[in-house]
Write an enzyme that holds these catalytic residues in place. Structure first.
Site, short mmCIF file in Angstrom:
data_model
loop_
_atom_site.label_atom_id
_atom_site.label_comp_id
_atom_site.label_asym_id
_atom_site.label_seq_id
_atom_site.Cartn_x
_atom_site.Cartn_y
_atom_site.Cartn_z
CG ASN A 211 -16.66 106.61 90.78
OD1 ASN A 211 -15.69 106.26 90.02
ND2 ASN A 211 -17.03 107.55 91.20
CG ASP A 279 -24.11 112.19 90.24
OD1 ASP A 279 -23.46 112.94 89.78
OD2 ASP A 279 -24.73 111.05 89.86
CE LYS A 289 -14.71 100.69 111.83
NZ LYS A 289 -14.34 99.23 112.22
CG ASP A 307 -22.59 119.29 86.74
OD1 ASP A 307 -21.53 119.35 86.28
OD2 ASP A 307 -23.46 118.31 86.45
CB ILE A 308 -16.89 120.20 89.02
CG1 ILE A 308 -17.02 119.87 90.34
CG2 ILE A 308 -15.40 121.19 88.64
CD1 ILE A 308 -15.82 118.77 90.65
CG PHE A 326 -15.43 112.06 79.28
CD1 PHE A 326 -14.44 112.88 79.04
CD2 PHE A 326 -15.23 110.30 78.80
CE1 PHE A 326 -13.26 112.29 78.13
CE2 PHE A 326 -13.98 110.39 78.06
CZ PHE A 326 -13.05 111.43 77.98
CE LYS A 344 -23.56 117.05 83.30
NZ LYS A 344 -22.45 116.65 84.49
N1 CTP Z 1 -19.31 116.15 86.47
C1 CTP Z 1 -18.95 117.08 87.15
N2 CTP Z 1 -19.07 117.26 88.49
C2 CTP Z 1 -20.24 116.58 88.93
C3 CTP Z 1 -20.57 115.33 88.13
C4 CTP Z 1 -20.17 115.14 86.55
O1 CTP Z 1 -18.01 117.65 86.62
N3 CTP Z 1 -20.54 116.57 90.22
C5 CTP Z 1 -18.64 116.00 85.08
C6 CTP Z 1 -18.18 114.56 84.81
O2 CTP Z 1 -16.63 114.94 84.62
C7 CTP Z 1 -18.22 114.57 83.31
C8 CTP Z 1 -19.73 114.90 83.10
O3 CTP Z 1 -19.89 115.86 84.27
O4 CTP Z 1 -17.66 115.17 82.47
C9 CTP Z 1 -20.64 114.00 83.00
O5 CTP Z 1 -20.88 113.24 84.17
P1 CTP Z 1 -21.86 112.09 84.41
O6 CTP Z 1 -21.53 111.49 85.63
O7 CTP Z 1 -22.03 111.11 83.12
O8 CTP Z 1 -23.22 112.72 84.39
P2 CTP Z 1 -24.22 113.33 85.50
O9 CTP Z 1 -23.99 114.66 85.45
O10 CTP Z 1 -23.72 112.50 86.70
O11 CTP Z 1 -25.78 112.76 84.98
P3 CTP Z 1 -26.25 111.33 85.01
O12 CTP Z 1 -26.36 110.93 86.21
O13 CTP Z 1 -27.73 111.82 84.84
O14 CTP Z 1 -25.90 110.57 84.08
#
Ligand code: CTP
Length: 403
Positions: A211, A279, A289, A307-308, A326, A344
């Site tokens: 991303n 995600d 490849k 989800d860390i 965030f 979370k």
């Molecule tokens: N985060 C994380 N590990 C993941 C996904 C997200 O630690 N696998 C953390 C990001 O660093 C951020 C927060 O979760 O602090 C929010 O991430 P965001 O991408 O906005 O949320 P999502 O969990 O992806 O939810 P959604 O896709 O529904 O917005």
């Protein structure tokens, strides 16, 4: 580690008999771990040589405002700002008067006018000059502007007279500098973990899912926490941002590597998860490849990444006292942020609008809302380092106010 490790000091040496003591000051500052850059004025160079000052600081000594070479290597604005503290020693009556007037007649005075950093002066001059109404008024003005002053001391003066006007002892100037940084380090003794940047999830040896996260905000937060004294580990995905000073950095590529690095960095008092973690990851990345016409190119089989933020927020011994996430959203930013905070299990959420046109991703500004259990603060649009500094201050206050 020296008490001034990673601190950057711009030492301005004007022309006074006590200029020679600036060599000892520079030596002690370096001994304490500071990085010292020096500006030697034309008059200063009558008392100490650029060679001796350069040898002691281990850096180029700057003196000429109009030297093209110097300007190429480093503009005077950068010189004035790439410091945590500007020290003027010995601060002569002349340079103090110029500071009051805002003159920019040489490199030293230009840097003093251009800097946005705190300034400490160590005055040294003849007792009559020190006691003169002009100098008294100048000192009052400078102190009123927040300039810090150490000395002068009392005793024999180089001019043969006796009285107040001697440069403060080098040990005292050093103590003032150390004291300044200690007062500004409310997070000393605390440990921080910050995640930053994107994660890259491999598809095959050359392709990945990623991303547009630049790491600017996460890196700035790590730098701001370190600036306030926290021992900071920055766990970063692939970004072009330079490593922030004073931060231990662990580079990773995938979400699984980021999770492992976070676990390894524990325990911590505060964790700020800024990374844009993918995600999803490809279930079985191809070992070779993938060819254009080959089989299996049309579909990627994905599995969800851990989800860390949610994991580190789970109650338990290893949970940092303060976990901050965030939330990047394109609509209902605050409401979604609050929902995310609860879902979370983290303590605070910094919610920002990343809708198209906001320019947040990769941009230099950010408009955020700090969502805490007791309410939300809407911050104005600020440069990312300013957002970082304000968050670091909020974190410091949280720990100072906590029982
Ligand atoms: N985060 C994380 N590990 C993941 C996904 C997200 O630690 N696998 C953390 C990001 O660093 C951020 C927060 O979760 O602090 C929010 O991430 P965001 O991408 O906005 O949320 P999502 O969990 O992806 O939810 P959604 O896709 O529904 O917005």
């Amino acid at each position: 580690m020296g008490v001034l490790e990673n601190k950057r000091i711009l030492l301005i040496v004007p022309g006074g008999i006590a200029a020679y003591k600036s060599l000892e000051l520079a030596r002690q500052l370096r001994g304490a771990g500071a990085r010292v850059r020096a500006i030697l004025t034309e008059a200063g160079a009558k008392f100490v040589t650029p060679l001796s000052l350069g040898a002691i600081t281990g850096e180029k000594v700057y003196s000429d405002l109009f030297s093209l070479t110097d300007e190429n290597e480093m503009g005077h604005i950068r010189l004035a700002r790439e410091a945590d503290l500007v020290v003027v020693s010995p601060a002569t009556a002349d340079i103090l008067a110029k500071m009051v007037q805002g003159l920019a007649s040489d490199l030293a005075t230009t840097a003093l006018l251009a800097t946005d950093k705190p300034v400490l002066v160590a005055p040294a001059m003849n007792v009559r000059m020190w006691e003169h109404a002009a100098t008294r008024a100048n000192m009052e003005t400078l102190v009123g502007r927040g300039i810090m002053v150490v000395g002068p001391g009392e005793g024999d003066l180089a001019c043969g007279e006796e009285g107040v006007g001697r440069l403060a002892e080098v040990d005292d100037i050093l103590a003032a500098i150390v004291g300044f940084f200690a007062a500004r380090a409310p997070l000393r003794g605390r440990r921080a973990i910050v995640t930053s940047g994107p994660t890259f999830e491999p598809v095959d040896p050359v392709r990945f899912i990623g991303n547009r996260s630049s790491g600017k905000q996460g890196h700035a937060i790590a730098a701001a926490l370190a600036d306030l004294g926290a021992r900071t580990t920055l766990i970063s995905g692939p970004v072009a941002e330079p490593d922030p000073a004073g931060v231990q950095i662990t580079r990773i590529e995938t979400a699984l590597e980021m999770r492992a690095a976070v676990k390894q960095a524990l325990p911590a008092d505060v964790a700020v998860m800024v990374a844009a973690v993918a995600d999803w990851r490809v279930k079985a990345p191809a070992a070779e490849k993938i060819k254009k016409g080959g089989p299996g190119v049309r579909r990627l089989d994905l599995v969800e990444n851990p989800d860390i933020l949610a994991e580190i927020s789970r109650p338990g011994n290893a949970r940092p006292a303060l976990v901050i996430g965030f939330a990047a959203d394109t609509e209902d930013v605050v409401a979604n942020g609050e929902a995310k905070r609860k879902a979370k299990g983290c303590d605070w959420i910094l919610a920002n609008d990343v809708s198209e046109g906001s320019g947040v991703f990769g941009g230099s500004d950010n408009t955020v809302h700090l969502i805490r259990p007791d309410g939300t603060e809407d911050w104005p649009a600020m440069a990312k380092p300013a957002v970082a500094a304000r968050l670091a201050e909020a974190i410091a206050s949280h720990f100072t106010d906590a029982p």
